[in-house]
Design an enzyme around this catalytic site. Sequence first.
Site, PDB file in Angstrom:
ATOM      1  N   LYS A   8       0.851  -1.196   0.000  1.00  0.00           N
ATOM      2  CA  LYS A   8       0.000   0.000   0.000  1.00  0.00           C
ATOM      3  C   LYS A   8       0.884   1.242   0.000  1.00  0.00           C
ATOM      4  CE  LYS A   8       1.068   1.211   4.397  1.00  0.00           C
ATOM      5  NZ  LYS A   8       1.707   2.483   4.798  1.00  0.00           N
ATOM      6  N   ALA A  96      10.044   0.109   4.434  1.00  0.00           N
ATOM      7  CA  ALA A  96       9.787   1.044   3.338  1.00  0.00           C
ATOM      8  C   ALA A  96       8.527   1.883   3.521  1.00  0.00           C
ATOM      9  CB  ALA A  96       9.687   0.264   2.025  1.00  0.00           C
ATOM     10  N   LEU A  98       5.565   0.511   3.106  1.00  0.00           N
ATOM     11  CA  LEU A  98       4.642  -0.078   2.135  1.00  0.00           C
ATOM     12  C   LEU A  98       3.758  -1.160   2.740  1.00  0.00           C
ATOM     13  CD1 LEU A  98       7.075  -0.381  -0.926  1.00  0.00           C
ATOM     14  CD2 LEU A  98       5.402   1.425  -0.481  1.00  0.00           C
ATOM     15  N   GLY A 101       4.754  -6.386   5.975  1.00  0.00           N
ATOM     16  CA  GLY A 101       4.441  -7.340   7.035  1.00  0.00           C
ATOM     17  C   GLY A 101       2.949  -7.463   7.266  1.00  0.00           C
ATOM     18  N   SER A 102       2.262  -6.327   7.263  1.00  0.00           N
ATOM     19  CA  SER A 102       0.807  -6.339   7.422  1.00  0.00           C
ATOM     20  C   SER A 102       0.134  -7.030   6.249  1.00  0.00           C
ATOM     21  CB  SER A 102       0.282  -4.900   7.547  1.00  0.00           C
ATOM     22  OG  SER A 102       0.801  -4.263   8.692  1.00  0.00           O
ATOM     23  N   ASP A 135      -2.159  -1.476  10.828  1.00  0.00           N
ATOM     24  CA  ASP A 135      -2.442  -1.542   9.399  1.00  0.00           C
ATOM     25  C   ASP A 135      -2.990  -2.902   8.970  1.00  0.00           C
ATOM     26  OD1 ASP A 135      -2.472  -0.737   6.669  1.00  0.00           O
ATOM     27  OD2 ASP A 135      -0.512  -1.656   6.343  1.00  0.00           O
TER      28      ASP A 135
END
Length: 289
Positions: A8, A96, A98, A101-102, A135
């Site tokens: 994301k 990053a 982005l 992990g989520s 997130d």
Amino acid sequence: MIEKAYAKINLSLNVKSKRVDGYHDLESIMLPIELHDTIDISIDKTQRDDFVVCDDFSIKITKYNLVHRIIEAARKEFGFTEKFSVNMHKNIFLQAGLGGGSADAGAVLRAVLKLLKIKATKEQLIKLSIDIGSDVPRAVFSRPAILSQKGEVLEFLDHVAPFYILLVKPVEGLSTPDVFSAADAMQEELEHGDIKKVLEAYLNNDLDELEKTMFNTLQKPAIKLLPEVEKVINNLKEDGFRCVMMSGAGSCVFGFTTSKKVRKTAEKKYSLLGYQVEATKFLEDKVKF
């Protein structure tokens, strides 16, 4: 079963006050992009515990990582006993901003529900995933969304903007706790904006207005920790990209363009300079449960 875990970017990120539980209240427009990790998951009748491996050896796979934790949370919520074998192929840049992990945790939860044919409500999924990370609820659904409070309040959006996106990440990443700590130490200098104005510009595909209104409260603290982020931002603007900003807690920077040629030229340039680079666009397909 193969499940894609989508990265994301934050079109806006307003970090508010710190909560008693250690988290911060947030307000953000989060948009999934096509860059993704690939999760290969199956029920494993030979294992006494869940088995998780990853092809990126810089990631330490432990009993307490997000993937293990979300499987345990789902097991507690839905009462199943099956164990799983999970192989993760990483493409999303690390440290990053982005949401890699989520994204992995969200994809694993979707896959578990599919494999076991479990039907769950939006409320159930948010409740079991919010304690894994702020997130993770958004990553479970992997849809454009306005996120608020700790991350458990989600308002989904249907609009997908037609811009070409370039991601450029310095070699050095940033630790999310470090960036939030830096933000807490410089409260008076932090930037805040009006998410309603950002949303209106996005829904209208208005790059001029979007460029004026979009913001990331964590960008200044991140630049203080890693000045290279500001260098990338300035360079992408000089290369003709619009709406250039750091995503999340960084260190990845994104920029929009309506020209494939501009993106292709810049992609080659930054790759040769040693940056991690990815040409992508907003995710059009909705993930399925």
